[in-house]
Design a protein around this motif. Structure first.
Motif, PDB file in Angstrom:
ATOM      1  N   THR A   1       4.344  56.499  45.018  1.00  0.00           N
ATOM      2  CA  THR A   1       4.850  56.417  46.644  1.00  0.00           C
ATOM      3  C   THR A   1       5.865  55.454  46.703  1.00  0.00           C
ATOM      4  OG1 THR A   1       2.600  57.123  47.337  1.00  0.00           O
ATOM      5  CG2 THR A   1       3.958  55.943  49.007  1.00  0.00           C
ATOM      6  N   VAL A   2       5.844  54.412  46.168  1.00  0.00           N
ATOM      7  CA  VAL A   2       6.681  53.463  46.441  1.00  0.00           C
ATOM      8  C   VAL A   2       8.084  53.837  45.529  1.00  0.00           C
ATOM      9  CG1 VAL A   2       7.573  50.979  45.569  1.00  0.00           C
ATOM     10  CG2 VAL A   2       5.141  51.376  46.273  1.00  0.00           C
ATOM     11  N   ASP A   3       7.959  54.359  44.301  1.00  0.00           N
ATOM     12  CA  ASP A   3       9.315  55.071  43.832  1.00  0.00           C
ATOM     13  C   ASP A   3       9.874  55.912  44.609  1.00  0.00           C
ATOM     14  OD1 ASP A   3       8.823  53.228  41.475  1.00  0.00           O
ATOM     15  OD2 ASP A   3       8.084  54.731  40.361  1.00  0.00           O
ATOM     16  N   ALA A   4       9.084  56.900  45.201  1.00  0.00           N
ATOM     17  CA  ALA A   4       9.562  57.628  46.034  1.00  0.00           C
ATOM     18  C   ALA A   4      10.326  57.405  47.075  1.00  0.00           C
ATOM     19  CB  ALA A   4       8.565  58.970  46.559  1.00  0.00           C
ATOM     20  N   ASP A   5       9.856  55.945  47.916  1.00  0.00           N
ATOM     21  CA  ASP A   5      10.348  55.447  49.061  1.00  0.00           C
ATOM     22  C   ASP A   5      11.815  54.747  48.607  1.00  0.00           C
ATOM     23  OD1 ASP A   5       8.580  56.175  50.715  1.00  0.00           O
ATOM     24  OD2 ASP A   5       7.749  53.887  50.765  1.00  0.00           O
ATOM     25  N   VAL A   6      11.837  54.379  47.174  1.00  0.00           N
ATOM     26  CA  VAL A   6      13.210  53.904  46.495  1.00  0.00           C
ATOM     27  C   VAL A   6      14.158  54.954  46.356  1.00  0.00           C
ATOM     28  CG1 VAL A   6      14.131  52.737  44.660  1.00  0.00           C
ATOM     29  CG2 VAL A   6      11.818  51.935  45.296  1.00  0.00           C
ATOM     30  N   ALA A   7      13.562  56.131  45.967  1.00  0.00           N
ATOM     31  CA  ALA A   7      14.483  57.244  45.913  1.00  0.00           C
ATOM     32  C   ALA A   7      15.179  57.663  47.011  1.00  0.00           C
ATOM     33  CB  ALA A   7      13.918  58.504  45.116  1.00  0.00           C
ATOM     34  N   ARG A   8      14.406  57.726  48.218  1.00  0.00           N
ATOM     35  CA  ARG A   8      15.072  58.430  49.556  1.00  0.00           C
ATOM     36  C   ARG A   8      15.736  57.021  50.258  1.00  0.00           C
ATOM     37  NH1 ARG A   8      11.449  58.146  53.913  1.00  0.00           N
ATOM     38  NH2 ARG A   8       9.337  57.123  53.553  1.00  0.00           N
ATOM     39  N   LEU A   9      15.785  55.824  49.758  1.00  0.00           N
ATOM     40  CA  LEU A   9      16.198  54.887  50.657  1.00  0.00           C
ATOM     41  C   LEU A   9      15.698  54.017  51.631  1.00  0.00           C
ATOM     42  CD1 LEU A   9      20.205  55.529  50.240  1.00  0.00           C
ATOM     43  CD2 LEU A   9      18.769  53.569  48.920  1.00  0.00           C
ATOM     44  N   ALA A  10      14.090  54.289  51.721  1.00  0.00           N
ATOM     45  CA  ALA A  10      13.446  53.776  52.894  1.00  0.00           C
ATOM     46  C   ALA A  10      13.302  52.254  52.297  1.00  0.00           C
ATOM     47  CB  ALA A  10      12.007  54.429  52.684  1.00  0.00           C
ATOM     48  N   ILE A  11      13.421  51.954  51.023  1.00  0.00           N
ATOM     49  CA  ILE A  11      13.280  50.460  50.621  1.00  0.00           C
ATOM     50  C   ILE A  11      14.332  50.646  49.413  1.00  0.00           C
ATOM     51  CG2 ILE A  11      11.000  50.234  51.058  1.00  0.00           C
ATOM     52  CD1 ILE A  11      10.379  50.314  48.503  1.00  0.00           C
ATOM     53  N   HIS A  12      14.943  49.668  49.067  1.00  0.00           N
ATOM     54  CA  HIS A  12      15.860  49.206  48.094  1.00  0.00           C
ATOM     55  C   HIS A  12      15.823  47.712  47.516  1.00  0.00           C
ATOM     56  CE1 HIS A  12      18.655  51.522  45.440  1.00  0.00           C
ATOM     57  NE2 HIS A  12      19.536  50.598  45.921  1.00  0.00           N
TER      58      HIS A  12
END
Length: 397
Positions: A57-68
């Motif tokens: 889930t965290v990696d998916a958020d990184v991929a979609r730039l919700a977090i970086h």
């Protein structure tokens, strides 16, 4: 001021009391603060402890730039929510600018040379179909990248490329992405960032004030000394900024907090039941203040450092020597992951109960099945932590 109340309040504000279960990664970061990464497992452990977020889930958020992961406060890399991308880049811009100034002074580099290299790198990334690593960029840029010789090697800047990459990142023109999508592996490629997150927050004074506003919502009560460590600001600058925030003092201490939190803090009581969390040693509960003694009970100050030299004690450390077991804000134990056994080894500073055993088991499963290891930083390895693991491993009966 009772220390146990302060610790429990900090843990509450950090979401270590279960109050953030089910929140998104971005929401956790906005509420509790940016998370230091340094190629280790800290962001995953912190988000799992606070919100039960899985690695995927965290990696998916990184991929979609919700977090970086971005260079931000003090020029250090933190994992930020998208709402703070511009702020983080703005307050972190001084670090690459300072590196360029030093290179101009000591290595014969010119601003014009680096600006031209920035254009070359941006053009290469525009034309690329996939992220390009530093080696690929260097090869494609050819003579535009200059070797800085022995003088550069002594100063840790072997070519002009890192100077250009640093400026481009700070400007929001490019971003660094992990090649396998994970935050705990320090292998990166670069891509263009379109549209750039930099835009409206060009005023550094405004950015610094906004950073302070966020910091004291995450970390208060905190002192100006704590804020200076986190931000890298001078004493005069930190004082001037704090005066704009209507911070109120905590009687009998050098700590201050936002006025809107004062009544909530006054009414807050220490929970009667334990609330355990297994966190990295660089988790925000420690690193936002970086004053480990405030999280140690008096009885634990003289405890020996796992894997340390004879006479080394916890009270003499600037940072936790291992990952932390935290209970209502107190460092109540230390842990590491034993990759050979696939288990967490730990030392708890008291009587273990069912709730602690359940927390350890849940975190152990997460590390073993989702992370594979719980590295403190990029160069941490089973071999480098072997002495700590041995000291924390239960003695045979």
């Amino acid at each position: 001021m009772a220390t146990d109340k302060l610790r429990a309040w900090w843990a509450h504000r950090q979401g270590l009391d279960g109050s953030l279960h089910g929140s998104s990664a971005a929401d956790v970061l906005e509420r509790t603060g940016w998370m230091r990464s340094v190629g280790g497992s800290a962001p995953y452990l912190g988000l799992f402890a606070r919100a039960r977020l899985d690695r995927e889930t965290v990696d998916a958020d990184v991929a979609r730039l919700a977090i970086h992961e971005l260079p931000s406060a003090r020029g250090c890399t933190y994992v930020l929510p998208s709402a703070d991308f511009e702020l983080g880049l703005t307050v972190g811009a001084g670090a690459p600018a300072g590196e360029l100034a030093a290179a101009e002074k000591y290595l014969g580099v010119t601003q014009a040379e680096i600006e031209q290299l920035c254009v070359t790198v941006a053009d290469l990334l525009d034309a690329a179909d996939e992220p390009l690593g530093p080696a690929a960029i260097k090869d494609a840029a050819g003579s535009a990248v200059r070797d800085l010789g022995e003088a550069g090697r002594k100063r840790g800047t072997t070519t002009t490329l890192p100077l250009a990459l640093g400026l481009l990142q700070a400007r929001g023109d490019i971003r660094r992405v992990p090649v396998n999508g994970r935050l705990d592996q320090q292998r990166y490629g670069y891509v263009r960032w379109t549209p750039s997150p930099r835009g409206g927050l060009s005023d550094m004074d405004t950015a610094r004030t906004e950073l302070a506003r966020r910091y004291f919502s995450w970390a208060a009560p905190a002192s100006l000394r704590h804020f200076r460590w986190f931000s890298g600001f001078t004493a005069a600058s930190a004082k001037k900024i704090a005066e704009q925030l209507e911070l109120v003092p905590l009687d009998g201490t050098d700590l201050v907090m936002p006025k809107e939190l004062a009544d909530e803090f006054a009414a807050f009581t220490v929970p009667a039941e334990p609330s355990y969390a297994l966190l990295a040693g660089i988790d925000g509960i420690h690193l936002l203040h970086r004053e480990m003694s405030r999280l140690l009970a008096d009885a634990d100050v003289e405890r020996p450092v796992p894997g340390g030299r004879p006479g080394e004690t916890l009270g003499g450390q600037a940072d936790p020597p291992s990952h932390m077991i935290v209970d209502r804000g107190r460092i109540a134990g230390l842990w590491e992951f034993d990759t050979e056994a696939g288990k967490i080894v730990h030392k708890f500073f008291g009587e273990e109960d069912a709730a602690l055993r359940e927390t350890i088991a849940r975190t152990e499963e997460f590390v073993r099945d989702r992370l594979g290891d719980a590295r403190s930083f990029s160069l941490d390895s089973p071999k480098s932590r072997a002495s700590r693991v041995a000291d924390l491993r239960p003695s045979p009966r």
